[in-house]
Design an enzyme around this catalytic site. Structure first.
Site, PDB file in Angstrom:
ATOM      1  N   HIS A   1      -4.723  -5.672   9.668  1.00  0.00           N
ATOM      2  CA  HIS A   1      -5.216  -4.530   9.549  1.00  0.00           C
ATOM      3  C   HIS A   1      -6.523  -4.437   8.676  1.00  0.00           C
ATOM      4  O   HIS A   1      -6.723  -5.132   7.838  1.00  0.00           O
ATOM      5  CB  HIS A   1      -4.211  -3.713   8.643  1.00  0.00           C
ATOM      6  CG  HIS A   1      -4.167  -2.385   8.626  1.00  0.00           C
ATOM      7  ND1 HIS A   1      -5.130  -1.581   7.682  1.00  0.00           N
ATOM      8  CD2 HIS A   1      -3.766  -1.023   9.414  1.00  0.00           C
ATOM      9  CE1 HIS A   1      -5.192  -0.083   8.041  1.00  0.00           C
ATOM     10  NE2 HIS A   1      -4.428   0.118   8.938  1.00  0.00           N
TER      11      HIS A   1
ATOM     12  N   SER B   1      -6.616   8.130  12.360  1.00  0.00           N
ATOM     13  CA  SER B   1      -6.041   9.713  12.213  1.00  0.00           C
ATOM     14  C   SER B   1      -5.684  10.144  13.292  1.00  0.00           C
ATOM     15  O   SER B   1      -5.843  11.339  13.998  1.00  0.00           O
ATOM     16  CB  SER B   1      -7.576  10.362  11.962  1.00  0.00           C
ATOM     17  OG  SER B   1      -7.894   9.775  10.726  1.00  0.00           O
TER      18      SER B   1
ATOM     19  N   GLY C   1      -7.654   7.053   8.146  1.00  0.00           N
ATOM     20  CA  GLY C   1      -7.385   7.922   6.896  1.00  0.00           C
ATOM     21  C   GLY C   1      -8.634   9.026   6.551  1.00  0.00           C
ATOM     22  O   GLY C   1      -8.621   9.586   5.558  1.00  0.00           O
TER      23      GLY C   1
ATOM     24  N   ASN D   1       2.676   3.253  10.435  1.00  0.00           N
ATOM     25  CA  ASN D   1       2.334   2.117   9.441  1.00  0.00           C
ATOM     26  C   ASN D   1       2.373   2.951   8.160  1.00  0.00           C
ATOM     27  O   ASN D   1       1.373   3.647   7.609  1.00  0.00           O
ATOM     28  CB  ASN D   1       0.762   1.793   9.593  1.00  0.00           C
ATOM     29  CG  ASN D   1       0.347   0.678   8.459  1.00  0.00           C
ATOM     30  OD1 ASN D   1       1.172   0.081   7.711  1.00  0.00           O
ATOM     31  ND2 ASN D   1      -0.915   0.731   8.320  1.00  0.00           N
ATOM     32  N   TRP D   2       3.598   2.315   7.317  1.00  0.00           N
ATOM     33  CA  TRP D   2       3.748   3.229   6.070  1.00  0.00           C
ATOM     34  C   TRP D   2       2.816   2.848   4.732  1.00  0.00           C
ATOM     35  O   TRP D   2       2.999   3.217   3.861  1.00  0.00           O
ATOM     36  CB  TRP D   2       5.035   2.987   5.792  1.00  0.00           C
ATOM     37  CG  TRP D   2       6.168   3.999   6.257  1.00  0.00           C
ATOM     38  CD1 TRP D   2       5.707   4.879   7.148  1.00  0.00           C
ATOM     39  CD2 TRP D   2       7.415   3.557   6.362  1.00  0.00           C
ATOM     40  NE1 TRP D   2       6.870   5.565   7.712  1.00  0.00           N
ATOM     41  CE2 TRP D   2       8.007   4.799   7.273  1.00  0.00           C
ATOM     42  CE3 TRP D   2       8.352   2.918   6.115  1.00  0.00           C
ATOM     43  CZ2 TRP D   2       9.369   4.958   7.402  1.00  0.00           C
ATOM     44  CZ3 TRP D   2       9.783   3.106   6.203  1.00  0.00           C
ATOM     45  CH2 TRP D   2      10.284   4.096   7.005  1.00  0.00           C
ATOM     46  N   LYS D   3       1.858   1.669   5.081  1.00  0.00           N
ATOM     47  CA  LYS D   3       1.148   1.126   4.136  1.00  0.00           C
ATOM     48  C   LYS D   3       1.900   0.999   2.725  1.00  0.00           C
ATOM     49  O   LYS D   3       3.149   0.463   2.952  1.00  0.00           O
ATOM     50  CB  LYS D   3       0.118   1.872   3.881  1.00  0.00           C
ATOM     51  CG  LYS D   3      -0.790   2.429   5.149  1.00  0.00           C
ATOM     52  CD  LYS D   3      -2.345   3.115   4.891  1.00  0.00           C
ATOM     53  CE  LYS D   3      -2.511   3.485   6.259  1.00  0.00           C
ATOM     54  NZ  LYS D   3      -4.013   3.591   6.383  1.00  0.00           N
TER      55      LYS D   3
ATOM     56  N   GLU E   1      -8.606   0.054  15.989  1.00  0.00           N
ATOM     57  CA  GLU E   1      -8.488   0.980  14.876  1.00  0.00           C
ATOM     58  C   GLU E   1      -9.909   1.160  14.385  1.00  0.00           C
ATOM     59  O   GLU E   1     -10.183   0.252  13.594  1.00  0.00           O
ATOM     60  CB  GLU E   1      -7.706   0.621  13.719  1.00  0.00           C
ATOM     61  CG  GLU E   1      -6.098   0.555  14.087  1.00  0.00           C
ATOM     62  CD  GLU E   1      -5.208   0.695  13.028  1.00  0.00           C
ATOM     63  OE1 GLU E   1      -4.342   1.752  13.196  1.00  0.00           O
ATOM     64  OE2 GLU E   1      -5.177   0.117  12.016  1.00  0.00           O
TER      65      GLU E   1
ATOM     66  N   GLY F   1      -0.964   5.881  10.746  1.00  0.00           N
ATOM     67  CA  GLY F   1      -0.733   5.847   8.952  1.00  0.00           C
ATOM     68  C   GLY F   1      -0.422   7.400   8.588  1.00  0.00           C
ATOM     69  O   GLY F   1       1.008   7.239   8.545  1.00  0.00           O
ATOM     70  N   GLY F   2      -1.192   7.942   8.004  1.00  0.00           N
ATOM     71  CA  GLY F   2      -0.751   9.189   7.285  1.00  0.00           C
ATOM     72  C   GLY F   2       0.232  10.041   7.857  1.00  0.00           C
ATOM     73  O   GLY F   2       1.291  10.480   7.577  1.00  0.00           O
TER      74      GLY F   2
ATOM     75  N   GLU G   1      -7.275  -2.726   6.117  1.00  0.00           N
ATOM     76  CA  GLU G   1      -7.374  -2.587   5.006  1.00  0.00           C
ATOM     77  C   GLU G   1      -7.279  -3.995   4.316  1.00  0.00           C
ATOM     78  O   GLU G   1      -7.499  -4.363   3.103  1.00  0.00           O
ATOM     79  CB  GLU G   1      -6.333  -1.548   4.472  1.00  0.00           C
ATOM     80  CG  GLU G   1      -6.739  -0.373   4.563  1.00  0.00           C
ATOM     81  CD  GLU G   1      -5.569   0.692   4.910  1.00  0.00           C
ATOM     82  OE1 GLU G   1      -4.334   0.315   4.733  1.00  0.00           O
ATOM     83  OE2 GLU G   1      -5.855   1.713   5.492  1.00  0.00           O
TER      84      GLU G   1
END
Ligand code: PEP
Length: 250
Positions: free
Chosen positions: A96, A214, A174, A10-12, A168, A235-236, A98
């Site tokens: 998500h 994470s 994150g 997930n590149w956000k 999640e 993500g990251g 966010e």
């Protein structure tokens, strides 16, 4: 029941079209020998077309990170499922944390977006997760059950064949804090049982439930080897081809 692991980045709000192309061209040789798993990347709307074109001919799937539930209309700034589908993308991340936290996505909206995704023939990846305060209060399972029920309210068993869920925990996204494999497995078993109550045992056994929060190259294998963890939403660690490829090749 074998469920093929689905490993999705997930590149956000990272990566332009050219950056997406560069990433995919670097990733392709690193994952070309990955068998028995699906590799997917959730790109920003502006990079979808470029990413889908770069991924063509490989087994990498491209998806969006959100859609709006209407088919078209005066909804400035929004994109529809059909628009995503027309880029060559094949899935969409919905609900998500966010989106829920910063953009007001409610369970009801997620349910409407889920119906719109299926109408547009996109694979829906529906995200669920409790906050730290909810976990510490002992409310995690109650919250997850309500999120699942609300987010899937528009779904019938006949339309649930491609459904993917992603657990999640908000406290793990994150933050560098990962749920232990035992914590995640326990929740996945619970979510599968709740899915069975809503959609039947057959659908529940087929539904892939991803873990996100994470996930890194050094913890991916332990999580993904749990029997009810059917993939990862990353993500990251999905922002660099090397680290994402290490997770894909867990
Ligand atoms: C995510 O964005 O869905 C996520 C799990 O992020 P991270 O891997 O950075 O925790």
């Amino acid at each position: 029941m074998t469920r093929i692991p689905f490993i999705a980045g997930n590149w956000k709000m990272f990566k332009t079209g050219p950056e997406a192309i560069e990433f995919i061209n670097a990733l392709k040789p690193l994952v070309k020998d990955a068998r028995g798993r699906e590799v997917a990347l959730g790109a920003p709307a502006t990079a979808l077309q470029a990413a889908a074109e770069a991924a063509r001919g490989s087994s990498i799937l491209i998806g969006a990170q959100n859609i709006y539930f209407e088919k078209e209309g005066a909804y400035t700034g929004e994109i529809s499922g059909a628009m995503v589908q027309a880029t060559g993308a094949s899935f969409v991340i919905l609900g998500h944390s966010e989106r829920r936290q910063f953009f007001g996505d409610t369970n009801e909206w997620v349910a409407r977006k889920l119906a719109a995704a299926l109408d547009a023939k996109l694979i829906p990846v529906v995200c669920l997760g409790e906050s730290l305060a909810e976990r510490e209060k002992g409310d995690a399972f109650k919250v997850l059950s309500a999120q699942l029920q609300g987010s899937l309210a528009s779904l019938t068993p006949a339309r649930a064949g491609t459904l993917i869920l992603a657990y999640e925990p908000v406290w793990a996204i994150g933050t560098g804090k990962t749920a232990t494999k035992e914590q995640a497995q326990e929740v996945h078993v619970f979510l599968r049982a709740e899915t069975a109550k809503l959609l039947g045992e057959d659908i529940a056994q087929k539904t892939r439930i991803l873990y996100g929060g994470s996930v890194k190259p050094d913890n991916a294998a332990a999580l993904l080897n749990e029997p009810d963890i059917d993939g990862a939403l990353v993500g990251g660690a999905a922002l660099k081809p090397d680290s994402f490829a290490q997770i894909v090749n867990f």
